[in-house]
Design a protein around this motif. Structure first.
Motif, PDB file in Angstrom:
ATOM      1  N   GLU A   1      44.424  48.580   8.788  1.00  0.00           N
ATOM      2  CA  GLU A   1      45.049  47.781   7.728  1.00  0.00           C
ATOM      3  C   GLU A   1      44.018  46.909   7.006  1.00  0.00           C
ATOM      4  O   GLU A   1      44.046  46.789   5.789  1.00  0.00           O
ATOM      5  N   MET A   2      43.092  46.318   7.769  1.00  0.00           N
ATOM      6  CA  MET A   2      42.066  45.479   7.144  1.00  0.00           C
ATOM      7  C   MET A   2      41.143  46.344   6.280  1.00  0.00           C
ATOM      8  O   MET A   2      40.793  45.957   5.161  1.00  0.00           O
ATOM      9  N   ALA A   3      40.771  47.516   6.784  1.00  0.00           N
ATOM     10  CA  ALA A   3      39.902  48.412   6.000  1.00  0.00           C
ATOM     11  C   ALA A   3      40.593  48.830   4.705  1.00  0.00           C
ATOM     12  O   ALA A   3      39.965  48.865   3.645  1.00  0.00           O
ATOM     13  N   LYS A   4      41.869  49.115   4.775  1.00  0.00           N
ATOM     14  CA  LYS A   4      42.612  49.511   3.566  1.00  0.00           C
ATOM     15  C   LYS A   4      42.603  48.381   2.528  1.00  0.00           C
ATOM     16  O   LYS A   4      42.390  48.618   1.342  1.00  0.00           O
ATOM     17  N   GLY A   5      42.828  47.159   2.988  1.00  0.00           N
ATOM     18  CA  GLY A   5      42.851  46.021   2.067  1.00  0.00           C
ATOM     19  C   GLY A   5      41.491  45.745   1.463  1.00  0.00           C
ATOM     20  O   GLY A   5      41.358  45.580   0.248  1.00  0.00           O
ATOM     21  N   MET A   6      40.468  45.695   2.320  1.00  0.00           N
ATOM     22  CA  MET A   6      39.113  45.436   1.829  1.00  0.00           C
ATOM     23  C   MET A   6      38.654  46.550   0.903  1.00  0.00           C
ATOM     24  O   MET A   6      38.078  46.297  -0.150  1.00  0.00           O
ATOM     25  N   LEU A   7      38.921  47.794   1.294  1.00  0.00           N
ATOM     26  CA  LEU A   7      38.492  48.937   0.483  1.00  0.00           C
ATOM     27  C   LEU A   7      39.161  48.916  -0.885  1.00  0.00           C
ATOM     28  O   LEU A   7      38.510  49.156  -1.903  1.00  0.00           O
ATOM     29  N   THR A   8      40.432  48.585  -0.919  1.00  0.00           N
ATOM     30  CA  THR A   8      41.147  48.516  -2.195  1.00  0.00           C
ATOM     31  C   THR A   8      40.488  47.486  -3.118  1.00  0.00           C
ATOM     32  O   THR A   8      40.255  47.745  -4.292  1.00  0.00           O
ATOM     33  N   MET A   9      40.172  46.320  -2.577  1.00  0.00           N
ATOM     34  CA  MET A   9      39.519  45.282  -3.376  1.00  0.00           C
ATOM     35  C   MET A   9      38.119  45.712  -3.811  1.00  0.00           C
ATOM     36  O   MET A   9      37.743  45.557  -4.974  1.00  0.00           O
TER      37      MET A   9
END
Length: 141
Positions: free
Chosen positions: A76-84
């Protein structure tokens, strides 16, 4: 087209609305709801981000003198950071990317609160972005 610094400024304004690191992380996790996925055939050794805390891939394509980035993370953290990060770096010129000092990401006041493993993941992502940008610059010249 927005520059890296303009996109970064928009995120900073959003994140400044939150008082605690936990609230900022909730915002990052929320960005993950906009996360894209890659087709299985693009998840290769070449696109795999070595050094990430959880499996993640990054595809970079040079189009019309700009670097177009697409990626996928599994946590979940990777998805959020990657999106940004894709929002910040994709669809920019190689010169814009290569002249950007990654320490400026500190303005977001989330990087210093990442665990050492997550900071290492961010560095691995940035290394791959800068490598793609260098390749794109070579192709464009």
């Amino acid at each position: 087209m927005s520059t890296i610094k303009e996109v970064l400024q928009r995120y900073k304004e959003d994140l400044d609305l939150f008082e605690t690191p936990n609230e900022r992380f909730e915002y990052v996790l929320g960005r993950g709801k906009h996360h894209t996925t890659l087709p299985e055939e693009e998840k290769t050794d070449e696109t795999f981000i070595e050094g990430c805390a959880s499996p993640a891939w990054l595809v970079g394509e040079c189009r019309d003198g700009k670097l177009i980035l697409r990626g996928e993370g599994t946590s979940e953290m990777a998805k959020g950071m990657l999106t940004m990060l894709l929002d910040i770096f994709s669809d920019k010129t190689p010169d814009d990317i290569l002249s950007f000092d990654p320490r400026e990401l500190g303005q977001l006041e989330i990087v210093e609160h990442l665990s050492p493993v997550r900071q290492q993941s961010l560095e691995a992502f940035l290394k791959k972005v800068y490598n793609y940008a260098r390749k794109c610059k070579e192709q464009s010249s």
